[in-house]
Write a protein that holds these residues in place. Structure first.
Motif, PDB file in Angstrom:
ATOM      1  N   ILE A 120      10.318  -6.684  -5.550  1.00 38.10           N
ATOM      2  CA  ILE A 120       9.738  -5.603  -6.356  1.00 38.10           C
ATOM      3  C   ILE A 120       8.564  -4.897  -5.679  1.00 38.10           C
ATOM      4  O   ILE A 120       8.472  -3.672  -5.745  1.00 38.10           O
ATOM      5  CB  ILE A 120       9.349  -6.136  -7.755  1.00 38.10           C
ATOM      6  N   PRO A 121       7.627  -5.590  -4.999  1.00 37.12           N
ATOM      7  CA  PRO A 121       6.524  -4.851  -4.358  1.00 37.12           C
ATOM      8  C   PRO A 121       6.963  -3.971  -3.190  1.00 37.12           C
ATOM      9  O   PRO A 121       6.163  -3.202  -2.669  1.00 37.12           O
ATOM     10  CB  PRO A 121       5.592  -5.974  -3.865  1.00 37.12           C
ATOM     11  N   PHE A 122       8.227  -4.081  -2.776  1.00 35.05           N
ATOM     12  CA  PHE A 122       8.711  -3.347  -1.614  1.00 35.05           C
ATOM     13  C   PHE A 122       9.662  -2.225  -2.029  1.00 35.05           C
ATOM     14  O   PHE A 122      10.675  -1.971  -1.384  1.00 35.05           O
ATOM     15  CB  PHE A 122       9.416  -4.309  -0.655  1.00 35.05           C
ATOM     16  N   PRO A 154      11.496  -7.231   2.744  1.00 32.12           N
ATOM     17  CA  PRO A 154      11.035  -8.326   3.602  1.00 32.12           C
ATOM     18  C   PRO A 154      12.220  -9.076   4.213  1.00 32.12           C
ATOM     19  O   PRO A 154      13.261  -9.247   3.581  1.00 32.12           O
ATOM     20  CB  PRO A 154      10.239  -9.216   2.644  1.00 32.12           C
ATOM     21  N   ASN A 155      12.046  -9.515   5.446  1.00 29.60           N
ATOM     22  CA  ASN A 155      13.081 -10.276   6.143  1.00 29.60           C
ATOM     23  C   ASN A 155      12.750 -11.762   6.112  1.00 29.60           C
ATOM     24  O   ASN A 155      11.629 -12.161   5.795  1.00 29.60           O
ATOM     25  CB  ASN A 155      13.171  -9.827   7.603  1.00 29.60           C
ATOM     26  N   GLN A 188       0.810  -1.212   0.000  1.00 22.07           N
ATOM     27  CA  GLN A 188       0.000   0.000   0.000  1.00 22.07           C
ATOM     28  C   GLN A 188       0.848   1.269   0.000  1.00 22.07           C
ATOM     29  O   GLN A 188       0.348   2.356  -0.230  1.00 22.07           O
ATOM     30  CB  GLN A 188      -0.924   0.059   1.215  1.00 22.07           C
ATOM     31  N   TYR A 189       2.136   1.137   0.328  1.00 24.99           N
ATOM     32  CA  TYR A 189       3.000   2.313   0.363  1.00 24.99           C
ATOM     33  C   TYR A 189       3.508   2.624  -1.040  1.00 24.99           C
ATOM     34  O   TYR A 189       4.347   1.926  -1.566  1.00 24.99           O
ATOM     35  CB  TYR A 189       4.183   2.078   1.301  1.00 24.99           C
ATOM     36  N   SER A 239       7.115  -1.877   7.843  1.00 27.38           N
ATOM     37  CA  SER A 239       7.342  -0.434   7.775  1.00 27.38           C
ATOM     38  C   SER A 239       8.599   0.005   8.514  1.00 27.38           C
ATOM     39  O   SER A 239       8.931   1.182   8.506  1.00 27.38           O
ATOM     40  CB  SER A 239       6.134   0.308   8.362  1.00 27.38           C
ATOM     41  N   TYR A 240       9.282  -0.936   9.168  1.00 24.66           N
ATOM     42  CA  TYR A 240      10.415  -0.583  10.011  1.00 24.66           C
ATOM     43  C   TYR A 240      11.565  -1.567   9.823  1.00 24.66           C
ATOM     44  O   TYR A 240      11.343  -2.737   9.481  1.00 24.66           O
ATOM     45  CB  TYR A 240      10.014  -0.609  11.492  1.00 24.66           C
ATOM     46  N   PRO A 241      12.797  -1.135  10.103  1.00 24.32           N
ATOM     47  CA  PRO A 241      13.915  -2.085  10.149  1.00 24.32           C
ATOM     48  C   PRO A 241      13.812  -2.939  11.405  1.00 24.32           C
ATOM     49  O   PRO A 241      13.118  -2.579  12.357  1.00 24.32           O
ATOM     50  CB  PRO A 241      15.150  -1.169  10.191  1.00 24.32           C
TER      51      PRO A 241
END
Length: 241
Positions: free
Chosen positions: A146-148, A154-155, A79-80, A106-108
């Motif tokens: 790609i979506p990120f 992603p981890n 969504q971002y 949304s965060y590390p």
């Protein structure tokens, strides 16, 4: 590039979820022709640089929240787009049993150490992770990233659990695989953004037609990756010690 052509309106996928699910894997065969996706080499260079360098923007974004954590941050990763969160992505209220919901996409991972909550309370981490069978910097790995494009990558779930284990004031309570439900959520969001005239017009007014197409495509691509089992979604409930 297919993704750019879709965003520009040159190419339209008639059945995006199923088409993308086939394209990212074995490709589509029809009328004697075979169509599949080819990932350009520049993506390996860009994502290797993205993962190795310190992401200053993530750190500054973490600081800007000033210790305030609420369900408003619990939105799905796709969504971002260009830093704008659409009203459609607002998450439901957190469960009373599972406390505050924090979307770890949304965060590390270092964000965990900064969370301050009352002793005895609970918090739920929602996160999208790479499947354990995805090899580092393989074609599948690059497709999963790609979506990120505009926020944290992603981890692996094992890395998240190791970080939780190394955070003294948290104890793992429950771990739930919510992958199937997450895929349905992504598909529903894409459908609403496509067929709901109010939602569609609002998004176009705020982002423009090209970014509306991009948002839909990122939702559909992430849903396809989740349905293929290359991405997983988890709810991690932590107790504050």
């Amino acid at each position: 590039m297919l993704l750019q052509d879709v965003c520009d309106g040159i190419v339209e996928l008639r059945d995006p979820l199923n088409d993308l699910e086939d394209l990212i894997d074995q490709g589509i065969r029809a009328y004697g022709c075979s169509v599949s996706l080819k990932v350009e080499y520049k993506w390996w260079v860009e994502w290797l640089d993205r993962m190795l360098r310190v992401n200053v923007s993530d750190i500054e974004d973490m600081k800007s929240h000033d210790g305030v954590y609420s369900s408003n941050f619990a939105v799905t990763s796709a969504q971002y787009i260009d830093g704008l969160t659409h009203p459609l992505t607002t998450a439901p209220p957190p469960s009373a049993d599972h406390g505050t919901v924090i979307n770890l996409n949304s965060y590390p991972l270092t964000h965990l150490a900064t969370i301050q909550l009352p002793k005895g309370s609970r918090t739920t981490l929602e996160l999208t992770s790479l499947s354990s069978h995805i090899s580092f910097l393989s074609t599948k790995h690059i497709l999963c990233l790609i979506p990120f494009l505009t926020h944290c990558l992603p981890n692996c779930l094992s890395d998240v659990l190791a970080t939780v284990n190394d955070t003294p004031h948290f104890k793992l309570s429950t771990l739930t695989n919510t992958t199937a439900a997450y895929a349905d959520t992504l598909a529903a969001l894409s459908s609403k953004l496509t067929y709901n005239p109010i939602a569609r017009q609002q998004c176009v007014d705020e982002l423009g037609i090209k970014e509306w197409r991009k948002r839909r495509l990122m939702l559909e691509l992430e849903a396809a990756l989740v349905r293929k089992g290359w991405l997983e979604h988890w709810d991690v409930v932590l107790e504050v010690c």
